[in-house]
Structures are given as structure tokens and as C-alpha cells.
Design a protein around this motif. Structure first.
Motif, PDB file in Angstrom:
ATOM      1  N   MET A  14     -18.535  -3.628   1.985  1.00 17.44           N
ATOM      2  CA  MET A  14     -19.014  -3.815   0.615  1.00 17.44           C
ATOM      3  C   MET A  14     -18.206  -4.895  -0.101  1.00 17.44           C
ATOM      4  O   MET A  14     -18.762  -5.709  -0.831  1.00 17.44           O
ATOM      5  CB  MET A  14     -18.941  -2.495  -0.162  1.00 17.44           C
ATOM      6  CG  MET A  14     -19.916  -1.442   0.321  1.00 17.44           C
ATOM      7  SD  MET A  14     -21.623  -1.868   0.001  1.00 17.44           S
ATOM      8  CE  MET A  14     -21.672  -1.639  -1.750  1.00 17.44           C
ATOM      9  N   GLU A  15     -16.908  -4.910   0.107  1.00 15.73           N
ATOM     10  CA  GLU A  15     -16.066  -5.928  -0.525  1.00 15.73           C
ATOM     11  C   GLU A  15     -16.437  -7.327  -0.020  1.00 15.73           C
ATOM     12  O   GLU A  15     -16.551  -8.270  -0.797  1.00 15.73           O
ATOM     13  CB  GLU A  15     -14.582  -5.641  -0.269  1.00 15.73           C
ATOM     14  CG  GLU A  15     -13.649  -6.575  -0.979  1.00 15.73           C
ATOM     15  CD  GLU A  15     -13.840  -6.593  -2.490  1.00 15.73           C
ATOM     16  OE1 GLU A  15     -13.683  -7.682  -3.084  1.00 15.73           O
ATOM     17  OE2 GLU A  15     -14.148  -5.539  -3.081  1.00 15.73           O
ATOM     18  N   THR A  16     -16.660  -7.446   1.282  1.00 11.25           N
ATOM     19  CA  THR A  16     -17.066  -8.733   1.861  1.00 11.25           C
ATOM     20  C   THR A  16     -18.412  -9.174   1.287  1.00 11.25           C
ATOM     21  O   THR A  16     -18.599 -10.340   0.925  1.00 11.25           O
ATOM     22  CB  THR A  16     -17.159  -8.624   3.390  1.00 11.25           C
ATOM     23  OG1 THR A  16     -15.891  -8.218   3.904  1.00 11.25           O
ATOM     24  CG2 THR A  16     -17.568  -9.936   4.019  1.00 11.25           C
ATOM     25  N   ILE A  17     -19.339  -8.237   1.189  1.00 10.16           N
ATOM     26  CA  ILE A  17     -20.667  -8.551   0.651  1.00 10.16           C
ATOM     27  C   ILE A  17     -20.555  -9.020  -0.799  1.00 10.16           C
ATOM     28  O   ILE A  17     -21.170 -10.013  -1.195  1.00 10.16           O
ATOM     29  CB  ILE A  17     -21.601  -7.329   0.769  1.00 10.16           C
ATOM     30  CG1 ILE A  17     -21.935  -7.071   2.239  1.00 10.16           C
ATOM     31  CG2 ILE A  17     -22.867  -7.520  -0.055  1.00 10.16           C
ATOM     32  CD1 ILE A  17     -22.592  -5.722   2.500  1.00 10.16           C
ATOM     33  N   ARG A  18     -19.759  -8.309  -1.611  1.00  8.19           N
ATOM     34  CA  ARG A  18     -19.584  -8.713  -3.015  1.00  8.19           C
ATOM     35  C   ARG A  18     -18.997 -10.119  -3.118  1.00  8.19           C
ATOM     36  O   ARG A  18     -19.442 -10.919  -3.941  1.00  8.19           O
ATOM     37  CB  ARG A  18     -18.660  -7.721  -3.733  1.00  8.19           C
ATOM     38  CG  ARG A  18     -19.335  -6.440  -4.114  1.00  8.19           C
ATOM     39  CD  ARG A  18     -18.419  -5.585  -4.994  1.00  8.19           C
ATOM     40  NE  ARG A  18     -18.896  -4.227  -5.006  1.00  8.19           N
ATOM     41  CZ  ARG A  18     -18.383  -3.228  -4.299  1.00  8.19           C
ATOM     42  NH1 ARG A  18     -17.329  -3.422  -3.545  1.00  8.19           N
ATOM     43  NH2 ARG A  18     -18.902  -2.028  -4.363  1.00  8.19           N
ATOM     44  N   GLU A  19     -17.998 -10.404  -2.295  1.00  2.00           N
ATOM     45  CA  GLU A  19     -17.386 -11.739  -2.320  1.00  2.00           C
ATOM     46  C   GLU A  19     -18.403 -12.819  -1.957  1.00  2.00           C
ATOM     47  O   GLU A  19     -18.482 -13.857  -2.616  1.00  2.00           O
ATOM     48  CB  GLU A  19     -16.200 -11.790  -1.362  1.00  2.00           C
ATOM     49  CG  GLU A  19     -14.993 -11.002  -1.826  1.00  2.00           C
ATOM     50  CD  GLU A  19     -13.900 -10.928  -0.781  1.00  2.00           C
ATOM     51  OE1 GLU A  19     -14.027 -11.592   0.279  1.00  2.00           O
ATOM     52  OE2 GLU A  19     -12.918 -10.203  -1.016  1.00  2.00           O
ATOM     53  N   LEU A  20     -19.197 -12.573  -0.916  1.00  5.05           N
ATOM     54  CA  LEU A  20     -20.197 -13.558  -0.498  1.00  5.05           C
ATOM     55  C   LEU A  20     -21.278 -13.730  -1.557  1.00  5.05           C
ATOM     56  O   LEU A  20     -21.727 -14.859  -1.819  1.00  5.05           O
ATOM     57  CB  LEU A  20     -20.821 -13.151   0.836  1.00  5.05           C
ATOM     58  CG  LEU A  20     -19.913 -13.278   2.058  1.00  5.05           C
ATOM     59  CD1 LEU A  20     -20.555 -12.628   3.274  1.00  5.05           C
ATOM     60  CD2 LEU A  20     -19.576 -14.735   2.336  1.00  5.05           C
ATOM     61  N   MET A  21     -21.699 -12.628  -2.173  1.00  2.00           N
ATOM     62  CA  MET A  21     -22.719 -12.725  -3.215  1.00  2.00           C
ATOM     63  C   MET A  21     -22.210 -13.513  -4.403  1.00  2.00           C
ATOM     64  O   MET A  21     -22.948 -14.298  -5.000  1.00  2.00           O
ATOM     65  CB  MET A  21     -23.171 -11.324  -3.644  1.00  2.00           C
ATOM     66  CG  MET A  21     -24.021 -10.631  -2.599  1.00  2.00           C
ATOM     67  SD  MET A  21     -24.510  -8.967  -3.061  1.00  2.00           S
ATOM     68  CE  MET A  21     -25.725  -9.333  -4.329  1.00  2.00           C
ATOM     69  N   THR A  22     -20.948 -13.331  -4.748  1.00  6.40           N
ATOM     70  CA  THR A  22     -20.353 -14.082  -5.855  1.00  6.40           C
ATOM     71  C   THR A  22     -20.220 -15.555  -5.489  1.00  6.40           C
ATOM     72  O   THR A  22     -20.574 -16.434  -6.271  1.00  6.40           O
ATOM     73  CB  THR A  22     -18.979 -13.493  -6.215  1.00  6.40           C
ATOM     74  OG1 THR A  22     -19.156 -12.117  -6.571  1.00  6.40           O
ATOM     75  CG2 THR A  22     -18.345 -14.246  -7.361  1.00  6.40           C
ATOM     76  N   THR A  23     -19.736 -15.817  -4.290  1.00  2.00           N
ATOM     77  CA  THR A  23     -19.524 -17.195  -3.849  1.00  2.00           C
ATOM     78  C   THR A  23     -20.828 -17.997  -3.837  1.00  2.00           C
ATOM     79  O   THR A  23     -20.872 -19.131  -4.292  1.00  2.00           O
ATOM     80  CB  THR A  23     -18.908 -17.219  -2.437  1.00  2.00           C
ATOM     81  OG1 THR A  23     -17.660 -16.528  -2.471  1.00  2.00           O
ATOM     82  CG2 THR A  23     -18.681 -18.642  -1.960  1.00  2.00           C
ATOM     83  N   GLU A  81     -14.544   1.406   6.809  1.00  2.00           N
ATOM     84  CA  GLU A  81     -15.251   0.198   7.217  1.00  2.00           C
ATOM     85  C   GLU A  81     -16.366  -0.153   6.238  1.00  2.00           C
ATOM     86  O   GLU A  81     -16.631  -1.332   5.985  1.00  2.00           O
ATOM     87  CB  GLU A  81     -15.783   0.352   8.631  1.00  2.00           C
ATOM     88  CG  GLU A  81     -14.661   0.382   9.659  1.00  2.00           C
ATOM     89  CD  GLU A  81     -15.156   0.540  11.083  1.00  2.00           C
ATOM     90  OE1 GLU A  81     -16.317   0.163  11.356  1.00  2.00           O
ATOM     91  OE2 GLU A  81     -14.376   1.040  11.904  1.00  2.00           O
ATOM     92  N   ARG A  82     -17.019   0.861   5.661  1.00  2.00           N
ATOM     93  CA  ARG A  82     -18.066   0.612   4.670  1.00  2.00           C
ATOM     94  C   ARG A  82     -17.477  -0.032   3.422  1.00  2.00           C
ATOM     95  O   ARG A  82     -18.056  -0.980   2.868  1.00  2.00           O
ATOM     96  CB  ARG A  82     -18.769   1.916   4.307  1.00  2.00           C
ATOM     97  CG  ARG A  82     -19.944   1.720   3.380  1.00  2.00           C
ATOM     98  CD  ARG A  82     -20.635   3.057   3.103  1.00  2.00           C
ATOM     99  NE  ARG A  82     -21.894   2.892   2.428  1.00  2.00           N
ATOM    100  CZ  ARG A  82     -22.037   2.665   1.114  1.00  2.00           C
ATOM    101  NH1 ARG A  82     -20.980   2.587   0.353  1.00  2.00           N
ATOM    102  NH2 ARG A  82     -23.221   2.521   0.580  1.00  2.00           N
ATOM    103  N   ALA A  83     -16.320   0.458   2.966  1.00  2.00           N
ATOM    104  CA  ALA A  83     -15.662  -0.123   1.791  1.00  2.00           C
ATOM    105  C   ALA A  83     -15.293  -1.581   2.047  1.00  2.00           C
ATOM    106  O   ALA A  83     -15.485  -2.445   1.185  1.00  2.00           O
ATOM    107  CB  ALA A  83     -14.432   0.692   1.416  1.00  2.00           C
TER     108      ALA A  83
END
Length: 108
Positions: free
Chosen positions: A32-41, A27-29
Motif C-alpha cells: 500500500m505504501e508503494t502504491i501511494r508513492e507511485l500514485m503521488t509521483t 507485506e500488504r502495508a
């Protein structure tokens, strides 16, 4: 009703702990992937996520106030005193522009 023995319960607890840790890693992985996508977007930088009650975190270069004429090293007047500065008259090491700004601060 089945009563489990102590060793059975300890084994069950160890198995549950392993399952919990594996689920946490998965769930942490994903998080983290969701957070990276949102930060990029939304072009969010990591330092924008800091929880700082004093306002945004910004740093500016500090003006140097003192210079050692022998080595050329400089000191801003913040932090530990350098060895070349300790026990000596501060005015001997003042940088020209720094003397003017110190006088202006004293008058203000």
C-alpha cells in the motif's frame, strides 16, 4: 521419522495460520505504501485504476425532464417513478426545454 499426533498438527497449523496472517499484513502495508508513492509521483487518481471493459468511467449530469408544479421536485425519467408522478399524464409535467429535446429524439 517422527510422527506427530493430531493435536500437535492442529496446534502447528494454528501457529502457521497466525504467521501467515502476520506476514500478509506486513507485506500488504508495504505494498500500500508503494502504491501511494507511485500514485503521488505519477498523479494517478483512484478511479483511473478501475478495470472497466466498457472504457473510462465518466459521469455527466442528467437533464431533468419532469417537474411537479406543486412541490417543485424534478425527475429525469430514470429510475423509480416518484409518487407525485405515478398514474398521471406525463405531458402535464414536462419541463419546457425537455419537450423540445424529446420531440427531436423522436424525429431522429
Amino acid at each position: 521419522m517422527s510422527v506427530k499426533s493430531y493435536p500437535q498438527l492442529v496446534a502447528e497449523l494454528a501457529e502457521l495460520d497466525a504467521d501467515i496472517e502476520a506476514a500478509r499484513r506486513r507485506e500488504r502495508a508495504a505494498a500500500m505504501e508503494t502504491i501511494r508513492e507511485l500514485m503521488t509521483t505519477f498523479d494517478i487518481k483512484a478511479n483511473e485504476l478501475r478495470r472497466d471493459r466498457r472504457g473510462p468511467y465518466r459521469t455527466r449530469p442528467v437533464e431533468m425532464k419532469y417537474r411537479d408544479p406543486v412541490s417543485g421536485r424534478e425527475w429525469s425519467g430514470r429510475g423509480h417513478k416518484p409518487a407525485w408522478f405515478t398514474g398521471k399524464d406525463r405531458s402535464r409535467f414536462l419541463i419546457d426545454g425537455a419537450a423540445d429535446s424529446l420531440d427531436a429524439k423522436k424525429r431522429a
